[in-house]
Scaffold this motif. Structure first.
Motif, mmCIF file in Angstrom:
data_model
loop_
_atom_site.group_PDB
_atom_site.id
_atom_site.type_symbol
_atom_site.label_atom_id
_atom_site.label_comp_id
_atom_site.label_asym_id
_atom_site.label_seq_id
_atom_site.Cartn_x
_atom_site.Cartn_y
_atom_site.Cartn_z
ATOM 1 N N ILE A 98 0.841 -1.196 0.000
ATOM 2 C CA ILE A 98 0.000 0.000 0.000
ATOM 3 C C ILE A 98 0.877 1.247 0.000
ATOM 4 C CG2 ILE A 98 -1.658 1.316 1.370
ATOM 5 C CD1 ILE A 98 -2.778 -1.470 2.266
ATOM 6 N N GLU A 99 1.924 1.248 0.811
ATOM 7 C CA GLU A 99 2.835 2.390 0.859
ATOM 8 C C GLU A 99 3.486 2.622 -0.499
ATOM 9 O OE1 GLU A 99 6.417 4.147 3.663
ATOM 10 O OE2 GLU A 99 5.954 2.016 3.758
ATOM 11 N N SER A 100 3.922 1.550 -1.151
ATOM 12 C CA SER A 100 4.542 1.677 -2.479
ATOM 13 C C SER A 100 3.564 2.258 -3.493
ATOM 14 C CB SER A 100 5.043 0.319 -2.968
ATOM 15 O OG SER A 100 6.088 -0.139 -2.160
ATOM 16 N N GLU A 101 2.318 1.827 -3.434
ATOM 17 C CA GLU A 101 1.303 2.334 -4.360
ATOM 18 C C GLU A 101 1.040 3.818 -4.121
ATOM 19 O OE1 GLU A 101 -1.437 2.431 -7.435
ATOM 20 O OE2 GLU A 101 -0.015 0.838 -6.945
ATOM 21 N N ILE A 102 0.950 4.219 -2.866
ATOM 22 C CA ILE A 102 0.733 5.632 -2.552
ATOM 23 C C ILE A 102 1.926 6.463 -3.019
ATOM 24 C CG2 ILE A 102 0.476 7.311 -0.680
ATOM 25 C CD1 ILE A 102 -1.028 5.081 0.874
ATOM 26 N N GLU A 103 3.139 5.969 -2.779
ATOM 27 C CA GLU A 103 4.339 6.692 -3.220
ATOM 28 C C GLU A 103 4.356 6.845 -4.735
ATOM 29 O OE1 GLU A 103 7.711 5.705 0.119
ATOM 30 O OE2 GLU A 103 7.360 4.216 -1.427
ATOM 31 N N ARG A 104 4.048 5.764 -5.455
ATOM 32 C CA ARG A 104 4.008 5.844 -6.925
ATOM 33 C C ARG A 104 2.996 6.872 -7.390
ATOM 34 N NH1 ARG A 104 5.007 0.369 -6.881
ATOM 35 N NH2 ARG A 104 2.822 -0.141 -6.718
ATOM 36 N N ASN A 105 1.821 6.846 -6.774
ATOM 37 C CA ASN A 105 0.747 7.762 -7.155
ATOM 38 C C ASN A 105 1.150 9.216 -6.910
ATOM 39 O OD1 ASN A 105 -1.849 9.307 -6.090
ATOM 40 N ND2 ASN A 105 -2.508 7.819 -7.622
ATOM 41 N N LEU A 106 1.657 9.513 -5.733
ATOM 42 C CA LEU A 106 2.051 10.880 -5.399
ATOM 43 C C LEU A 106 3.247 11.335 -6.233
ATOM 44 C CD1 LEU A 106 1.510 13.344 -3.648
ATOM 45 C CD2 LEU A 106 2.876 12.290 -1.838
ATOM 46 N N ASP A 107 4.223 10.446 -6.395
ATOM 47 C CA ASP A 107 5.397 10.791 -7.208
ATOM 48 C C ASP A 107 5.015 11.058 -8.665
ATOM 49 O OD1 ASP A 107 7.030 10.595 -4.988
ATOM 50 O OD2 ASP A 107 7.757 8.582 -5.474
ATOM 51 N N ALA A 108 4.070 10.291 -9.198
ATOM 52 C CA ALA A 108 3.629 10.510 -10.581
ATOM 53 C C ALA A 108 2.997 11.890 -10.733
ATOM 54 C CB ALA A 108 2.641 9.418 -10.997
ATOM 55 N N LEU A 109 2.203 12.304 -9.758
ATOM 56 C CA LEU A 109 1.604 13.639 -9.818
ATOM 57 C C LEU A 109 2.675 14.726 -9.758
ATOM 58 C CD1 LEU A 109 -1.474 13.105 -7.483
ATOM 59 C CD2 LEU A 109 -1.525 13.464 -9.954
#
Length: 128
Positions: free
Chosen positions: A82-93
């Motif tokens: 879950i942490e990795s997914e949130i990081e990917r999402n925020l980093d992509a933005l």
């Protein structure tokens, strides 16, 4: 202590960071069935998010995004994913925001620095 803590520095300023936080909230509402509310402040906004088994906040300032989340027992087993997914999402933005800024910076360069010269192709030799 939260189960997930993510901190990202940026140079966007609060107005643009607010826009990105809103976009992030809309994406997690749609993708993860989260319920999000946004509390605006003078120097920091807070996105509160929750769903069954998870809750937390995303603090948004002119210099950083700070996410803290608590996971319930069942989701706790998947904390790293879950942490990795949130990081990917925020980093992509944040990366999407950086690309237009890089293009604007390139456009501000002097015309002499960005001028390209066309090379003529050598003339074909006549047949013998």
């Amino acid at each position: 202590m939260p189960d997930i803590h993510i901190h990202r520095q940026h140079r966007l300023g609060l107005p643009r960071a607010r826009e990105i936080a809103l976009q992030w909230a809309e994406e997690v509402e749609a993708k993860f069935d989260m319920e999000c509310t946004i509390e605006e402040g003078e120097t920091t906004d807070t996105v509160h998010f929750k769903r069954i088994g998870a809750s937390g906040t995303l603090a948004v300032s002119g210099e950083a995004f700070v996410l803290d989340a608590r996971l319930g027992f069942l989701l706790g087993a998947f904390a790293r994913t879950i942490e990795s997914e949130i990081e990917r999402n925020l980093d992509a933005l944040l990366e999407a925001e950086a690309r237009p800024a890089a293009k604007r910076a390139a456009a501000r360069k002097s015309p002499a620095a960005t001028k390209t010269t066309a090379r003529k192709a050598p003339a074909a030799k006549p047949p013998r």
